[in-house]
Write a protein that holds these residues in place. Structure first.
Motif, short mmCIF file in Angstrom:
data_model
loop_
_atom_site.label_atom_id
_atom_site.label_comp_id
_atom_site.label_asym_id
_atom_site.label_seq_id
_atom_site.Cartn_x
_atom_site.Cartn_y
_atom_site.Cartn_z
N VAL A 25 0.83 -1.27 0.02
CA VAL A 25 0.06 0.05 -0.09
C VAL A 25 0.95 1.31 0.03
O VAL A 25 0.62 2.23 -0.85
N THR A 26 1.86 1.11 0.93
CA THR A 26 2.44 2.50 1.01
C THR A 26 3.49 2.90 -0.22
O THR A 26 3.58 3.97 -0.76
N LEU A 27 3.82 1.56 -1.12
CA LEU A 27 4.67 1.83 -2.45
C LEU A 27 3.84 2.17 -3.39
O LEU A 27 4.27 2.95 -4.38
N LEU A 28 2.50 1.59 -3.45
CA LEU A 28 1.71 2.07 -4.52
C LEU A 28 1.15 3.37 -4.35
O LEU A 28 1.06 4.18 -5.35
N LEU A 29 0.84 3.85 -3.27
CA LEU A 29 0.45 5.54 -2.98
C LEU A 29 1.64 6.12 -3.06
O LEU A 29 1.41 7.31 -3.37
N GLY A 30 2.92 5.67 -2.92
CA GLY A 30 4.25 6.51 -3.16
C GLY A 30 4.42 7.55 -2.00
O GLY A 30 4.76 8.61 -1.80
N ILE A 31 3.71 6.80 -0.67
CA ILE A 31 4.15 7.64 0.45
C ILE A 31 5.81 7.84 0.60
O ILE A 31 6.38 6.87 0.87
N HIS A 32 6.17 8.91 0.79
CA HIS A 32 7.72 9.20 1.08
C HIS A 32 7.51 10.22 2.18
O HIS A 32 6.92 11.17 2.48
N LEU A 33 8.68 10.12 2.97
CA LEU A 33 8.97 10.73 4.20
C LEU A 33 10.54 11.38 3.95
O LEU A 33 11.40 10.72 3.24
N GLN A 34 10.79 12.36 4.52
CA GLN A 34 12.14 13.11 4.67
C GLN A 34 13.08 12.28 5.72
O GLN A 34 12.54 11.71 6.64
N PRO A 35 14.21 12.11 5.31
CA PRO A 35 15.09 11.52 6.49
C PRO A 35 15.20 12.21 7.69
O PRO A 35 15.12 11.42 8.82
N GLY A 36 14.95 13.57 7.81
CA GLY A 36 14.90 14.39 9.04
C GLY A 36 13.56 13.71 9.87
O GLY A 36 13.64 13.59 11.02
N PHE A 37 12.51 13.36 9.12
CA PHE A 37 11.58 12.79 10.01
C PHE A 37 11.70 11.50 10.55
O PHE A 37 11.06 11.17 11.54
N LEU A 38 12.28 10.65 9.54
CA LEU A 38 12.66 9.28 10.17
C LEU A 38 13.59 9.62 11.37
O LEU A 38 13.28 8.47 12.16
N ILE A 39 14.38 10.32 11.38
CA ILE A 39 15.30 10.38 12.62
C ILE A 39 14.31 10.84 13.87
O ILE A 39 14.55 10.46 15.06
N LEU A 40 13.48 11.52 13.75
CA LEU A 40 12.68 12.16 14.81
C LEU A 40 11.70 11.09 15.35
O LEU A 40 11.50 10.90 16.58
N MET A 41 11.14 10.27 14.31
CA MET A 41 10.53 8.95 14.91
C MET A 41 11.40 8.12 15.87
O MET A 41 10.95 7.59 16.79
N SER A 42 12.63 7.89 15.30
CA SER A 42 13.33 7.04 16.15
C SER A 42 13.73 7.49 17.44
O SER A 42 13.91 6.77 18.42
N LEU A 43 14.01 9.04 17.72
CA LEU A 43 14.21 9.36 18.91
C LEU A 43 12.81 9.19 19.98
O LEU A 43 12.89 9.21 21.09
N LEU A 44 11.73 9.60 19.14
CA LEU A 44 10.59 9.40 19.95
C LEU A 44 10.30 8.25 20.62
O LEU A 44 9.99 7.69 21.69
N TRP A 45 10.76 7.02 19.71
CA TRP A 45 10.44 5.51 20.03
C TRP A 45 11.28 5.06 21.33
O TRP A 45 11.13 4.69 22.25
N ILE A 46 12.50 6.01 21.13
CA ILE A 46 13.57 5.61 22.15
C ILE A 46 13.07 6.29 23.50
O ILE A 46 13.30 5.88 24.52
N VAL A 47 12.55 7.36 23.64
CA VAL A 47 12.36 8.42 24.51
C VAL A 47 11.23 7.39 25.33
O VAL A 47 10.99 7.78 26.61
N LEU A 48 10.06 6.96 24.64
CA LEU A 48 8.97 6.24 25.30
C LEU A 48 9.18 4.94 25.82
O LEU A 48 8.46 4.13 26.37
N ILE A 49 10.35 4.27 25.56
CA ILE A 49 10.91 2.92 26.17
C ILE A 49 10.69 3.16 27.59
O ILE A 49 10.07 1.84 28.21
N PRO A 50 11.14 3.83 28.41
CA PRO A 50 11.10 3.90 29.81
C PRO A 50 9.76 3.48 30.40
O PRO A 50 9.45 3.15 31.50
#
Length: 531
Positions: free
Chosen positions: A71-96
């Protein structure tokens, strides 16, 4: 075609180089290790091992990886590298916070989109940080909103069809301080997803992608995504509670789809999607927990019968087809009402077990199976504890059965003695009355010497000798004294001396070794046994 294959290889390589891939795997193992530790504390055994809980969702996770990526490839959903880094940081912050629901990428992407929308313009001297901030400013809100919608639909379906599996039983305290049971549904689905980034060598084909991608060339990246779910159920069967919540999540996902379509024409509508998703998801779980806590526990103790809180996989109970929520009415022909009574009934026939079970539809059925050496001492059934001290181990339950049997025999003997003493008092009273009548009716010519000889003859022939009374009452007197002082007696006294000798030998052998977890557990079991 060679370009597509090369981009896919690079995407897979980025996936294994991404540090979040390994962090997610370690966190999933850590969550399951904590679950096993809690289960051992509540039931002295674990229900599902760590590896099985990590591996079991992989099959359905692979299916949804293919579907979501298509679905994501068919629609062509694209994200900027900076947003991918933000997602990673948020995931690590919520671990505790240790909440599987908050670590779901549905929550992470929604929070990231709100941060991007309300983030003011910032500049730093470091060029790399400035490039990441520039990526956040140029992130397409439409693409992020569509990704949230796809993830929410996938999460709701996964909860419906797989979230109720391998729930973990637990022992908690009710509002009145009584021990009751509940089930904790906590599930992680590791779903790597293919997304498009505006950097690479791929080009569009006219009809694909559906969404416009900035620039002429773009690439593919495989990102580590996790969908998580957590729910505590104590007022009903866990499968019913989890499916009820899954249906509500699916209704929210279906309601978000029209907003996602509208955001294609009106980009500002896309901002409503993450807000609605975050509020609706939390509201569903909060309302369910409030309603569930306000009802009577489904896994509370019963006056007759034992309700099954959990079944160990591969055990005798699992082979007999016993399920969570069923009630064991009789064991080997004996009615059961406590774990001690259930264990004692199982010992009547240590090689074979026959149960009368009341299923969740209130229909009585029979279950029977052979018991082999090494099987669980309760054939793999987990129950709510008999008292406030919690569940007992095999050794503690065995000692409890022995002590209970001795005290039952002592109580019965005390009742018999009370009846005999009452009867003896009546006999003495009647003899006294008869003697008075005989004295009044005797001839006055009877000499005092004859009366003395008669009394001496009666005293020389008692009904029960004093030695026999002492021998008969010696054990029960000592048992009664031990019962009043709280000390072990009878068979339990033998067990106490055996365990004391065993612990003394072990302490002499390990006196130079620091206390380990097993030693602490053994001391706790000794305290439970003495109590």
């Amino acid at each position: 075609m060679d370009v597509i294959g090369f981009e896919i290889l690079k995407a897979v390589g980025r996936f294994f180089l991404h540090p979040l891939t390994y962090v997610m795997i370690l966190v999933i193992f850590w969550y399951n290790l904590r679950r096993v530790k809690r289960e051992r504390k509540d039931f002295h055994t674990r229900v599902y091992d760590v590896v099985s809980c990590v591996v079991s969702p992989l099959g359905i996770s692979l299916i949804f990886t293919i579907l979501v990526s298509a679905v994501t490839l068919l629609l062509g959903i694209h994200l900027q590298p900076g947003f991918l880094i933000l997602m990673s940081l948020l995931w690590i912050v919520l671990i505790p916070f240790r909440n599987a629901r908050w670590l779901s990428m549905t929550t992470i992407v929604s929070l990231g989109m709100l941060i991007v929308f309300f983030l003011p313009e910032l500049t730093f001297q470091h060029p790399l940080v400035n490039s990441w901030l520039n990526d956040l400013e140029t992130t397409s809100l439409l693409n992020v909103a569509l990704l949230i919608t796809v993830l929410l639909i996938a999460e709701a379906i996964l909860v419906l069809i797989d979230g109720w599996k391998q729930t973990s039983p637990a022992i908690i305290k009710s509002k009145r301080g009584k021990l009751i049971g509940e089930h904790r549904a906590s599930r992680f689905w590791f779903i790597p997803v293919f997304l498009i980034i505006p950097v690479g060598e791929l080009t569009g084909a006219g009809w694909w992608p559906v969404l416009d991608i900035p620039g002429t060339f773009f690439g593919v990246v495989l990102l580590p995504f996790v969908l998580g779910f957590r729910l505590n159920v104590h007022a009903e069967l866990p499968v019913l509670g989890v499916k009820r919540v899954g249906k509500q999540l699916l209704l929210v996902a279906l309601g978000v789809i029209p907003l996602a379509i509208m955001s294609y024409f009106y980009p500002l509508v896309a901002v409503l999607i993450p807000a609605i998703v975050l509020i609706a998801r939390e509201l569903i779980f909060v309302l369910y927990h409030r309603k569930d806590k306000g009802q009577t526990s489904f896994f509370a103790r019963r006056e007759s019968g034992l309700r099954i809180v959990g079944v160990l996989p591969g055990s005798t109970a699992a082979k007999m087809g016993l399920e969570i929520g069923e009630i064991i009415v009789k064991t080997n022909g004996r009615e059961v009402y406590s774990q001690r009574n259930f264990y004692d009934a199982l010992q009547q026939n240590s090689a074979y077990c026959k149960l009368e079970v009341l299923d969740t539809n209130d229909e009585l059925r029979f279950a029977q199976s052979s018991i082999f050496q090494g099987d669980h001492f309760q054939i793999g059934c987990l129950f709510v504890p008999d008292d406030e001290f919690g569940n007992l181990s095999y050794r503690g339950l065995r000692s409890s059965v022995v002590i209970n049997q001795d005290r039952s025999e002592l109580t019965e003997h005390e009742k018999e003695n009370e009846g005999e003493e009452h009867r003896e008092d009546e006999v003495v009273a009647s003899d006294h009355e008869i003697s008075k009548e005989n004295v009044s009716s005797e001839n006055d010519d009877t000499s005092p010497e004859d009366d003395d000889h008669a009394s001496e003859g009666q005293s020389d022939q008692p009904l029960v000798s004093q030695e026999e009374v002492v021998d008969k009452e010696a054990f029960f007197k000592s048992a009664k004294d031990a019962y009043e002082t709280g000390k072990p007696y009878g068979q339990a006294e033998g067990l106490t001396s055996f365990y004391d000798e065993f612990r003394k030998m072990k302490s002499e052998r390990n006196k130079w070794r620091p206390k380990m977890e097993d030693d602490i557990e053994e001391e706790q079991e000794k305290k439970e046994y003495n109590d």
